[in-house]
Design a protein around this motif. Structure first.
Motif, PDB file in Angstrom:
ATOM      1  N   GLY A   1      -6.653   9.562 -10.800  1.00  0.00           N
ATOM      2  CA  GLY A   1      -7.791   8.668 -10.777  1.00  0.00           C
ATOM      3  C   GLY A   1      -7.576   7.360 -11.497  1.00  0.00           C
ATOM      4  N   GLY A   2      -6.392   6.771 -11.330  1.00  0.00           N
ATOM      5  CA  GLY A   2      -6.124   5.519 -12.019  1.00  0.00           C
ATOM      6  C   GLY A   2      -5.936   5.699 -13.506  1.00  0.00           C
TER       7      GLY A   2
ATOM      8  N   ALA B   1       1.269   4.568  -6.804  1.00  0.00           N
ATOM      9  CA  ALA B   1       0.152   3.629  -6.724  1.00  0.00           C
ATOM     10  C   ALA B   1      -0.109   3.274  -5.260  1.00  0.00           C
ATOM     11  N   PRO B   2      -1.322   2.834  -4.942  1.00  0.00           N
ATOM     12  CA  PRO B   2      -1.584   2.367  -3.571  1.00  0.00           C
ATOM     13  C   PRO B   2      -0.612   1.250  -3.203  1.00  0.00           C
ATOM     14  N   ARG B   3      -0.408   1.077  -1.905  1.00  0.00           N
ATOM     15  CA  ARG B   3       0.519   0.035  -1.451  1.00  0.00           C
ATOM     16  C   ARG B   3       0.114  -1.328  -2.006  1.00  0.00           C
TER      17      ARG B   3
ATOM     18  N   ALA C   1       7.465  12.970  -1.550  1.00  0.00           N
ATOM     19  CA  ALA C   1       6.202  13.653  -1.826  1.00  0.00           C
ATOM     20  C   ALA C   1       5.713  14.486  -0.644  1.00  0.00           C
ATOM     21  N   ASP C   2       5.856  13.978   0.575  1.00  0.00           N
ATOM     22  CA  ASP C   2       5.338  14.702   1.741  1.00  0.00           C
ATOM     23  C   ASP C   2       5.985  16.075   1.881  1.00  0.00           C
TER      24      ASP C   2
ATOM     25  N   GLY D   1      -2.685   8.172  -0.531  1.00  0.00           N
ATOM     26  CA  GLY D   1      -2.732   6.774  -0.934  1.00  0.00           C
ATOM     27  C   GLY D   1      -3.569   6.510  -2.161  1.00  0.00           C
ATOM     28  N   ARG D   2      -3.851   7.562  -2.952  1.00  0.00           N
ATOM     29  CA  ARG D   2      -4.629   7.398  -4.175  1.00  0.00           C
ATOM     30  C   ARG D   2      -3.689   7.383  -5.381  1.00  0.00           C
TER      31      ARG D   2
END
Length: 383
Positions: free
Chosen positions: A144-145, A199-201, A5-6, A120-121
């Motif tokens: 947003g989840g 997903a977040p870690r 992604a980066d 991280g979102r």
């Protein structure tokens, strides 16, 4: 694709078209899972991997060719070859790779999704990997989840159905294949989707500010966990003692667990082996939908703890979830060796592994879930 992604985000900001090669199906002992990707930009720069090295050269050539001619997405299959000079997987497995050209200027939602993942979102990118040829490679992103989505696969009804599938996988933080459509209630076209989730870690909650916790926090951080060390004793719960932890909390363990956020990927590691901490903490932990609960202690401590938990009203079904004494039998002695023992058990439990030496097993090394799929016209390589 979110494994790179980066770099993809940087290329998108520079408006640099690139070819994206994504593993969309694996069988047998393939080295990397679906969703893993390699990308090549117009300058010949490459990032990522699809096979750990076995077929990277051939995939790179497919990418550069697609960038040059601007053609439609192509799906290539790579299988086993015992010819040292042939293109193929030496591990005996088989992978399907979808190669497509990506122009960031036409996919603003993809740029947004990559940025969300970098921060991280939670975000998911849905990629059509099978279906009518005109929609192969199309993408849609969920943010947003799962509360919002952007992009289109061709129609609003299809988009709503696809977004719902992505939300389900995003909630559990899992990248995987999904089938939609083929009926009037959803969408007329039957599609196979690869949902890339960012997903977040996952969390590792370590209770007990001891030397073993310092080593375990290092191992957990290395494995990609967001690590918290919690202890009620401020003299021991000092951030300087746990530099690899994301946070160090001074609080009674069960109170902290009651107020903090957990999910099915969370690992709870209780290292206090002190009943006044262990019993209220484990009673609550074993009632949560977390991925792993383990407690440190000798066999004698384990028996005392189990008795105290039964007296506290913990059911047999919940007690069966407890990994105690914590860790696999590796003959570990030092805190560092014990941390390896604990994380090995977490990995084995998470992936339904046996914990046995691979030399004593049979069959594929890599466990894969099978998903039905239709076949596209393919480029076939030696197998």
């Amino acid at each position: 694709m979110l494994n790179i992604a980066d770099t993809l985000y940087d290329w998108c900001l520079e408006a640099r078209p690139f070819a994206l090669a994504t593993v969309v199906h694996v069988s047998g002992s393939a080295p990397l899972p679906p969703g893993t990707a390699l990308a090549v930009n117009a300058g010949g720069d490459v990032v990522g991997s699809v096979s750990g090295g076995c077929v990277e050269g051939a995939v790179y050539e497919l990418c550069t060719q697609l960038l040059a001619d601007g053609g439609a997405p192509v799906r290539a299959r790579f299988g086993y070859s015992d010819d040292a000079f042939a293109v193929g997987l030496t591990c005996g497995g088989e992978i399907d790779v979808l190669v497509q050209r990506v122009d960031p200027s036409g996919l603003p939602h993809l740029v947004t999704a990559l940025e969300e993942v970098r921060q991280g979102r939670p975000a998911a990118v849905v990629q059509v990997v099978d279906g009518p040829k005109e929609v192969i490679g199309r993408t849609l992103s969920v943010f947003g989840g799962g509360s919002a989505y952007d992009g289109t696969l061709g129609g609003s009804r299809e988009d709503r159905v696809v977004a719902a599938q992505a939300r389900a996988l995003l909630r559990v933080g899992r990248t995987g294949l999904a089938e939609v459509g083929g009926d009037a209630d959803t969408c007329p076209q039957r599609l196979t989707l690869l949902v890339h989730t960012g997903a977040p870690r996952p969390r590792m909650l370590i209770f007990g500010a001891v030397d073993f916790a310092a080593a375990l926090s290092r191992a957990g951080r290395f494995l990609g966990y967001r690590v918290t060390v919690c202890d009620a004793r401020p003299v021991f719960a000092q951030p300087g003692r746990f530099p690899e932890a994301d946070e160090v909390v001074v609080e009674w363990p069960h109170h902290y667990l009651e107020r903090t956020e957990t999910d099915r990927r969370t690992a709870v590691c209780v290292l206090t082996h002190d009943l006044k901490f262990d019993v209220p903490l484990l009673r609550h932990a074993l009632g949560l939908r977390v991925g792993y609960v383990g407690a440190m202690g000798s066999r004698r401590t384990h028996e005392q703890r189990m008795g105290a938990l039964r007296e506290a009203g913990v059911s047999a079904d919940r007690l069966a979830r407890l990994h105690s004494p914590i860790g696999l039998d590796l003959g570990a002695r030092t805190p560092e060796e014990t941390a390896v023992s604990i994380t090995a058990e977490i990995i084995a439990h998470t992936n339904a592994g046996t914990g046995l030496p691979l030399s004593q097993g049979t069959g594929p090394i890599h466990h894969r879930a099978r998903s039905p799929r239709r076949r596209l016209p393919q480029t076939t390589h030696p197998s």
